[in-house]
Design a protein around this motif. Structure first.
Motif, PDB file in Angstrom:
ATOM      1  N   VAL A 179       5.164   9.274   3.196  1.00  0.00           N
ATOM      2  CA  VAL A 179       5.238   8.115   2.296  1.00  0.00           C
ATOM      3  C   VAL A 179       3.954   8.070   1.471  1.00  0.00           C
ATOM      4  N   ASP A 237       1.503   6.484  -1.795  1.00  0.00           N
ATOM      5  CA  ASP A 237       1.062   5.213  -2.345  1.00  0.00           C
ATOM      6  C   ASP A 237       2.041   4.667  -3.385  1.00  0.00           C
ATOM      7  N   LYS A 238       2.093   3.351  -3.505  1.00  0.00           N
ATOM      8  CA  LYS A 238       3.041   2.709  -4.423  1.00  0.00           C
ATOM      9  C   LYS A 238       2.864   3.173  -5.871  1.00  0.00           C
ATOM     10  N   ASN A 288       5.210   5.983  -7.254  1.00  0.00           N
ATOM     11  CA  ASN A 288       6.654   5.878  -7.510  1.00  0.00           C
ATOM     12  C   ASN A 288       6.999   5.984  -8.993  1.00  0.00           C
ATOM     13  N   ARG A 343      12.050   7.393  -4.927  1.00  0.00           N
ATOM     14  CA  ARG A 343      11.464   6.077  -4.775  1.00  0.00           C
ATOM     15  C   ARG A 343      12.126   5.354  -3.608  1.00  0.00           C
ATOM     16  N   ASN A 392       7.386   2.466  -2.686  1.00  0.00           N
ATOM     17  CA  ASN A 392       6.691   3.714  -2.406  1.00  0.00           C
ATOM     18  C   ASN A 392       7.469   4.910  -2.946  1.00  0.00           C
ATOM     19  N   TYR A 449      -2.225  11.403  -5.530  1.00  0.00           N
ATOM     20  CA  TYR A 449      -1.926  10.164  -4.805  1.00  0.00           C
ATOM     21  C   TYR A 449      -2.074  10.344  -3.300  1.00  0.00           C
ATOM     22  N   THR A 490       0.189   7.084   2.479  1.00  0.00           N
ATOM     23  CA  THR A 490      -0.087   5.800   3.125  1.00  0.00           C
ATOM     24  C   THR A 490       0.619   5.671   4.479  1.00  0.00           C
ATOM     25  N   GLU A 511       1.395  -5.588   2.151  1.00  0.00           N
ATOM     26  CA  GLU A 511       2.788  -5.755   1.735  1.00  0.00           C
ATOM     27  C   GLU A 511       3.083  -7.172   1.253  1.00  0.00           C
ATOM     28  N   ARG A 539      -0.626   0.052   3.716  1.00  0.00           N
ATOM     29  CA  ARG A 539      -1.667   1.080   3.744  1.00  0.00           C
ATOM     30  C   ARG A 539      -2.495   1.045   5.027  1.00  0.00           C
TER      31      ARG A 539
END
Length: 472
Positions: free
Chosen positions: A235, A237-238, A241, A263, A268, A308, A311, A410, A443
């Protein structure tokens, strides 16, 4: 609670609280059956269903004329028709099956032909230039692709929760920490033994997932064996995406659909899964060497992934058998239906499987056992709305009076956690709270909010607080 006496004999007991079991519960309860769900874990999705790629599949590449294909397309259609009433999000991403070698490029016309035979008629082959217009961040080594407009990303956790919640709203019951350890059939009734009590039903449906073959032995020798197949995911980092607009799929092999990049509902980007055989049915551990290799494969597809951070990582198990198809069979002489071998397509096909199981009941058991059953009137159906976990829709912290934010990764509020304990399906482990709120899944992996979560959940989770993130 242990049923006793005729009034506590259920019409149907469903073993297993994965997405398929929850889908079947919803269907049968709305059809008027008195149903009970028995789950060995402390919440639904304690087994294979909790870790998947969360894709709503069209069935474009499913085995032709198979039960899996029929259930996928039926489930897809029903999900689309009910999702807004239940508050279930969907990202209309589309998918691209990308060819990276000349050999793979030569296979693309066959993939399109198969899709058309499977009645997914909007699938088409596109050139390298068209692909890169859709996906400018792909490696320039891409040679072309098959464009699948109807493949979407959905929420893998809220969907089964919605199915069971709707069933409970109509009188269905569930028991967690209730692994079925034995049972017998006598005088037209099943008696099932669990740590939480003894339960009786006219009909048993086995959807026990990774333990499906073991549970099936209670009724008869199963014609299949579950072979757990592990899939590991990375996964990112946001911010990553933004690198892809669609689901990037490989040309599949006979064993797996291969490594994808897509995505998630939660904002993420994921890369995975692997396909690894293992014997352990309970634990799907991640392996750093395998994950590094997985990330390297992802960077070959999307070179900018190199910028990136990872996470999170997770692994899940698929309920593979020695057979390619679903293993769904009735045993009329013993009032039993086995629903097994539902692999990675189960999230999509669960509602279709539920419809198929209902048809089996109508064909084999209705006249003798359930002549009294009457479906819920359409105008009387209750539609519980699930909490929003979708990153791009309004979240609770953005609403008036949201109060304390205790998971800042989050952006989860205390109000969201409190709402879990007044919901229709209350989890009995911390994993269930995480899947309902996204708390402790960012994270920091719970480093900053774990203590606060302990305070909020103290005395409210049957087995106490424990961090089960290695299973997520």
């Amino acid at each position: 609670m242990t049923p006793s006496g005729p009034k506590n004999i259920f019409d149907v007991i469903i073993i297993g609280g994965g997405v398929v079991g929850c889908g079947i519960m919803r269907k049968l309860t709305l059809q008027g059956y008195k149903a009970l769900l028995l789950e060995r874990g402390g919440d639904i999705l304690s087994g294979a269903s909790k870790a998947n790629s969360a894709i709503l599949h069209t069935g474009f590449d499913a085995p032709e004329a198979s039960l899996e294909h029929a259930c996928m397309q039926d489930g897809y259609k029903e999900f689309i028709s009910i999702r807004e009433k239940l508050g279930l999000p969907l990202i209309k991403t589309a998918a691209h099956v990308v060819a990276w070698t000349r050999e793979e490029l030569d296979k693309l016309p066959g993939i399109v032909a198969k899709a058309h035979k499977n009645k997914v008629l909007d699938v088409k082959q596109i050139s390298r230039e068209e692909l890169l217009l859709h996906e400018p961040n792909l490696s320039d080594k891409a040679l072309g692709a098959v464009h699948v407009p109807g493949e979407f990303v959905i929420d893998p956790w809220s969907s089964p929760l919605a199915y069971l919640s709707q069933a409970v709203a109509h009188g269905a019951e569930y028991r967690f920490h209730s692994q079925v350890t034995g049972g017998f059939f006598s005088n037209g009734l099943w008696t099932l033994q669990t740590p939480s009590g003894i339960y009786k039903a006219k009909l048993v449906i086995n959807s026990a997932g990774l333990y499906g073959d073991i549970v099936e032995r209670i009724c008869a020798k199963p014609p299949f064996t579950i072979h757990p197949r592990k899939g590991q995911f990375v996964v990112l980092d946001k911010k990553a995406n933004q690198l892809v607009n669609s689901i990037i799929l490989p040309v599949p092999s006979s064993i797996t659909k291969g490594v994808l990049v897509c995505r998630t509902i939660f904002g993420n980007l994921i890369v995975g899964p692997t396909a690894e055989e293992q014997d352990d049915r309970d634990r799907a551990m991640v392996d750093n060497e395998v994950l590094n290799d997985l990330l390297a494969k992802g960077k070959k597809l999307v070179p900018a992934l190199d910028r990136y951070e990872i996470t999170a990582t997770y692994a899940g198990l698929r309920t593979a058998t020695e057979h390619k198809g679903y293993q769904i069979f009735p045993t009329p002489g013993k009032n039993w239906i086995g629903v097994n071998g539902i692999r990675s397509t189960g999230l999509t096909s669960s509602l279709g499987i539920a419809n198929y199981v209902h048809t089996l009941i109508e064909d084999h058991f209705k006249t003798n056992l359930f002549a009294h059953v009457t479906p819920v009137a359409k105008e009387d159906i209750i539609w519980p709305v699930m909490p929003n976990l979708y990153e791009d829709a309004p979240r609770d912290y953005q609403q008036p009076g949201s109060g304390e934010i205790f998971c800042h990764c989050e952006m989860v509020t205390k109000r969201e956690v409190e709402a879990v304990f007044s919901s229709l399906v209350v989890p009995q482990d911390i994993g269930g709270i995480r899947r309902r709120t996204r708390a402790m899944m960012g994270r920091c992996n719970g480093f900053n909010c774990m203590q606060r979560m302990q305070q909020i959940t103290k005395g409210r989770i049957a087995n106490g607080f424990h961090n089960d993130k290695e299973k997520e």
